[in-house]
Scaffold this active site. Structure first.
Site, short mmCIF file in Angstrom:
data_model
loop_
_atom_site.label_atom_id
_atom_site.label_comp_id
_atom_site.label_asym_id
_atom_site.label_seq_id
_atom_site.Cartn_x
_atom_site.Cartn_y
_atom_site.Cartn_z
N CYS A 1 0.84 -1.20 0.00
CA CYS A 1 0.00 0.00 0.00
C CYS A 1 0.88 1.25 0.00
O CYS A 1 2.11 1.18 0.10
CB CYS A 1 -0.89 0.01 1.23
SG CYS A 1 -1.94 -1.46 1.41
N ARG B 1 -4.79 1.84 -0.95
CA ARG B 1 -4.81 0.44 -0.53
C ARG B 1 -4.61 -0.56 -1.67
O ARG B 1 -5.24 -0.46 -2.72
CB ARG B 1 -6.14 0.11 0.16
CG ARG B 1 -6.10 -1.29 0.78
CD ARG B 1 -7.41 -1.70 1.38
NE ARG B 1 -7.27 -3.00 2.05
CZ ARG B 1 -8.25 -3.85 2.27
NH1 ARG B 1 -9.47 -3.55 1.89
NH2 ARG B 1 -8.01 -5.00 2.86
N LEU B 2 -3.72 -1.52 -1.40
CA LEU B 2 -3.63 -2.74 -2.20
C LEU B 2 -4.20 -3.83 -1.32
O LEU B 2 -3.60 -4.23 -0.32
CB LEU B 2 -2.18 -3.05 -2.57
CG LEU B 2 -1.96 -4.36 -3.35
CD1 LEU B 2 -2.63 -4.29 -4.72
CD2 LEU B 2 -0.47 -4.65 -3.50
N ALA B 3 -5.39 -4.32 -1.64
CA ALA B 3 -6.11 -5.24 -0.77
C ALA B 3 -5.62 -6.67 -0.95
O ALA B 3 -5.81 -7.27 -2.02
CB ALA B 3 -7.61 -5.16 -1.07
N VAL C 1 -5.43 -8.97 2.28
CA VAL C 1 -6.18 -9.68 3.32
C VAL C 1 -7.47 -8.90 3.60
O VAL C 1 -7.44 -7.68 3.79
CB VAL C 1 -5.35 -9.82 4.61
CG1 VAL C 1 -6.18 -10.47 5.71
CG2 VAL C 1 -4.09 -10.64 4.34
N ASN D 1 1.02 0.39 5.91
CA ASN D 1 1.48 -0.34 4.73
C ASN D 1 2.18 -1.59 5.23
O ASN D 1 3.20 -1.48 5.92
CB ASN D 1 2.44 0.51 3.90
CG ASN D 1 3.13 -0.30 2.81
OD1 ASN D 1 2.55 -1.24 2.28
ND2 ASN D 1 4.37 0.05 2.50
N GLY D 2 1.65 -2.76 4.93
CA GLY D 2 2.34 -3.97 5.36
C GLY D 2 1.43 -5.13 5.61
O GLY D 2 0.23 -5.10 5.28
N GLU D 3 1.99 -6.16 6.21
CA GLU D 3 1.27 -7.38 6.55
C GLU D 3 1.69 -7.82 7.95
O GLU D 3 2.89 -7.90 8.23
CB GLU D 3 1.59 -8.50 5.55
CG GLU D 3 1.35 -8.15 4.09
CD GLU D 3 -0.13 -8.01 3.75
OE1 GLU D 3 -0.96 -8.54 4.52
OE2 GLU D 3 -0.45 -7.36 2.74
N LEU E 1 8.33 -15.81 -7.41
CA LEU E 1 9.32 -15.42 -8.41
C LEU E 1 10.38 -16.52 -8.46
O LEU E 1 10.91 -16.91 -7.42
CB LEU E 1 9.95 -14.08 -8.06
CG LEU E 1 8.98 -12.90 -7.89
CD1 LEU E 1 9.76 -11.60 -7.68
CD2 LEU E 1 8.04 -12.79 -9.08
N VAL F 1 11.51 -13.74 -15.67
CA VAL F 1 11.73 -12.84 -16.80
C VAL F 1 13.20 -12.88 -17.17
O VAL F 1 14.07 -13.07 -16.31
CB VAL F 1 11.30 -11.39 -16.47
CG1 VAL F 1 12.20 -10.78 -15.39
CG2 VAL F 1 11.29 -10.51 -17.71
N THR G 1 23.79 -0.64 -9.44
CA THR G 1 23.36 -2.03 -9.33
C THR G 1 21.86 -2.14 -9.12
O THR G 1 21.20 -3.02 -9.69
CB THR G 1 24.09 -2.72 -8.16
OG1 THR G 1 25.50 -2.67 -8.39
CG2 THR G 1 23.68 -4.17 -8.04
N ARG H 1 20.08 -1.53 -12.45
CA ARG H 1 20.28 -2.67 -13.36
C ARG H 1 19.33 -3.82 -13.00
O ARG H 1 18.73 -4.45 -13.87
CB ARG H 1 21.71 -3.18 -13.26
CG ARG H 1 22.77 -2.30 -13.87
CD ARG H 1 24.14 -2.89 -13.57
NE ARG H 1 25.24 -2.11 -14.15
CZ ARG H 1 26.53 -2.38 -13.94
NH1 ARG H 1 26.86 -3.41 -13.16
NH2 ARG H 1 27.46 -1.65 -14.50
N SER I 1 9.25 -13.87 -2.78
CA SER I 1 10.54 -13.68 -3.45
C SER I 1 11.69 -14.07 -2.52
O SER I 1 11.49 -14.32 -1.33
CB SER I 1 10.66 -12.22 -3.89
OG SER I 1 11.77 -12.02 -4.73
N GLY I 2 12.90 -14.14 -3.07
CA GLY I 2 14.04 -14.70 -2.33
C GLY I 2 15.12 -13.72 -1.91
O GLY I 2 16.26 -14.14 -1.67
#
Length: 585
Positions: free
Chosen positions: A2, A50-52, A54, A75-77, A231, A267, A316, A319, A341-342
């Site tokens: 968010c 908001r990015l919904a 949960v 903003n968060g979880e 990813l 990608v 970096t 890139r 993601s890692g």
């Protein structure tokens, strides 16, 4: 992720000020396309994009306590929100949002509740009863947050620099693991793990303890009410994340809603060997694999948008951010809103090329500590903003607070790279997931070192960037660079080119000060440059700069490597992995 914005202590509470706050908040709309919220109390404003993820139906923000005397924009979880709700039996919650616990925890515990949160977060909490506020950022800085001060006495907070750069006389990155209170008018560190002091740990390496800690870190990040995926670049880190996710997805709430077959995304430049590696892992795990291609020209065309969204001129980071930025747009177009993601593994376990030169365990441990502390300026910034640019959230289990505690308590002797003992980089992580009975990955994947020479395909991205920059930056411009850019003076045409674009978007002195600088080789800190005398004269952020470790030919801006002993060739380590990105950076 968010977008949050708070403007506190305004000189007026007029309609014009409200309109201005809304205007600034809209600059963050890409981060949260699902809902916009604004709360005003007197001369203070809390805004939210908001990015919904949960409880998408009822979790709109700002969020409140029962009588609305406490408001919070987050903003968060919060992964342990269900456990925390059980401690708040006398409270009534308005939504099912994981972030709804914050206002109620504040009522019960005051500002000391922050360390109870297990997750990633940046929040601003306003207590209208005394017009006080507290602001906090997660332990490592996975979420982005900035703080700014205006000439008119306001103090502002924003998920991105662009939300406050025009209205604040001075602004800076909000430090991770800290909170700021209006009563103290200063920062206080709330995150104080043992490793932060950089004292050398001595806990013996136990592969099962490490394995279970990472499995738990991945499993808790399956908390979602929307479609998600992983990813997958085919490197060790993203492959382990994908393997654990695929293994434990069945039976979760997410699987019941969206199915138990995992989706994976990658990608790369067409023909990259890493695209093949990612497909091999996807086939082994049985994921629905999505492979996206981009050309060097596609990446070059996106550079200005990338710098605007990522808000850095670090070479970096730009890139690596560009292909991730392009991939995130593709992923979001498929209806996916969250990816795992890692990031963080190389910093914790010493996976970068230059760690082969670590002189002893003490130096190695201190370097990993420095790298983790700086993640919010590099990989966290990239992962957060490259995905948020398209309304996509990235979750990073390697940076789980409890997992870091376990991994950083291990005697660093176990992290030392010793080829004569069969210990390549990140050996302790590989060994932890080497299960003969129920393999997480095939052995040749689990112990594979990343391709160094992709017959010119992987490196054509970097070489293409350098060639493009050379068309726009002349030798005379480089000669005058120290006068034009006295702070963090660019020393290559590529760096100069990025700096020109950055300064056009963010001309304020405060903006340029948010970007770190200093000597580096193959992503090292300035201190680690001292590990090899040859590096002092060959500073470059690329993995190819690790002389005596990486042998790929340089372009005209750097010396060629020659007369390298065969025993060194045999010990070449993998390149640093950008999850889901099948190119070398």
């Amino acid at each position: 992720m968010c977008g949050i914005l708070a403007v506190l202590g305004c000189s007026d509470d007029s309609q014009a000020k409200r309109v201005r706050v809304l205007e600034l908040s809209r600059r963050l709309k890409h981060r949260g396309p699902d809902w916009s919220g604004l709360y005003q109390h007197g001369d203070s404003y809390l805004a939210h994009q908001r990015l919904a993820i949960v409880d998408p139906a009822s979790g709109d923000q700002p969020l409140f306590n029962e009588d609305k005397s406490v408001a919070v924009t987050v903003n968060g979880e919060i992964y342990n929100h269900e456990e925390l709700r059980k401690k708040l039996v006398n409270h009534k919650f308005r939504t099912g949002s994981d972030c709804d616990v914050i206002a109620h925890l504040y009522e019960e515990y005051g500002e000391d509740f922050v360390d109870m949160l297990d997750g990633i977060f940046s929040f601003v909490l306003l207590d209208s009863r005394d017009n006080s506020f507290i602001v906090a950022r997660d332990a490592i800085g996975v979420t982005s947050l900035y703080i700014g001060w205006g000439l008119d006495g306001i103090i502002s907070f924003s998920s991105e620099m662009k939300g406050l750069s025009d209205d604040c006389e001075h602004f800076e990155s909000f430090p991770p693991g800290h909170l700021y209170t209006s009563k103290s008018r200063g920062f206080r560190r709330w995150y104080n793990p043992p490793w932060f002091s950089e004292s050398i740990p001595s806990v013996p390496y136990d592969p099962l303890v490490l394995r279970h800690a990472f499995e738990n870190a991945v499993i808790k990040r399956l908390m979602t009410d929307v479609p998600f995926g992983v990813l997958l670049s085919g490197g060790l880190d993203s492959s382990l994340v994908a393997s654990i996710t695929a293994r434990y997805l069945a039976g979760t709430k997410a699987a019941k809603q969206w199915g138990s077959q995992l989706h994976s995304f990658c990608v790369g430049l067409e023909g990259s060997p890493d695209l093949k590696a990612a497909k091999e892992v996807a086939d082994y795990l049985g994921t629905v694999h999505h492979e996206f291609h981009f050309t060097v020209q596609d990446g070059i065309d996106a550079i200005e948008d990338v710098i605007y969204h990522i808000e850095t001129y670090d070479v970096t980071t730009i890139r690596a951010s560009t292909p991730m930025f392009l991939m995130s747009r593709k992923i979001k177009s498929l209806g996916v809103k969250m990816v795992i993601s890692g990031e963080g593994s190389d910093e914790i376990f010493g996976g970068y090329l230059y760690f082969h030169k670590a002189p002893n365990k003490e130096e190695l441990h201190r370097e990993t500590c420095h790298k983790i502390k700086a993640l919010h300026q590099y990989d966290c910034l990239r992962a957060n903003k490259a995905t948020s640019a398209w309304g996509l959230e990235a979750r990073v289990p390697f940076l789980d607070k409890e997992f870091i505690k376990v991994a950083m308590s291990i005697d660093p002797e176990s992290k030392m790279i010793k080829k004569d003992q069969g210990r390549i980089e990140k050996w302790i992580l590989r060994k932890a997931f080497d299960d003969e009975e129920r393999p997480y990955l095939p052995k040749h994947i689990l112990y594979r070192q990343k391709e160094q020479f992709s017959d010119g395909v992987g490196y054509s991205w970097i070489d293409g960037l350098k060639a493009h920059a050379a068309k726009h930056v002349t030798d005379k411009m480089i000669l005058n660079a120290s006068y034009i850019f006295p702070h963090n003076t660019p020393t290559t045409k590529e760096a100069y080119y990025y700096r020109m674009i950055f300064e056009r978007f963010f001309p304020q002195n405060s903006a340029r000060l948010t970007v770190p600088g200093g000597a580096s080789v193959a992503c090292s800190t300035a201190k680690a440059v001292e590990w090899d005398v040859a590096w002092k004269n060959n500073l470059d952020p690329s993995g190819r700069a690790a002389l005596g470790v990486h042998l790929s030919a340089y372009d005209a801006e750097a010396p060629l490597i020659s007369n390298v002993p065969s025993k060194v060739i045999d010990s070449i380590p993998r390149m640093v992995e950008v999850p889901g990105v099948a190119i070398h950076t």
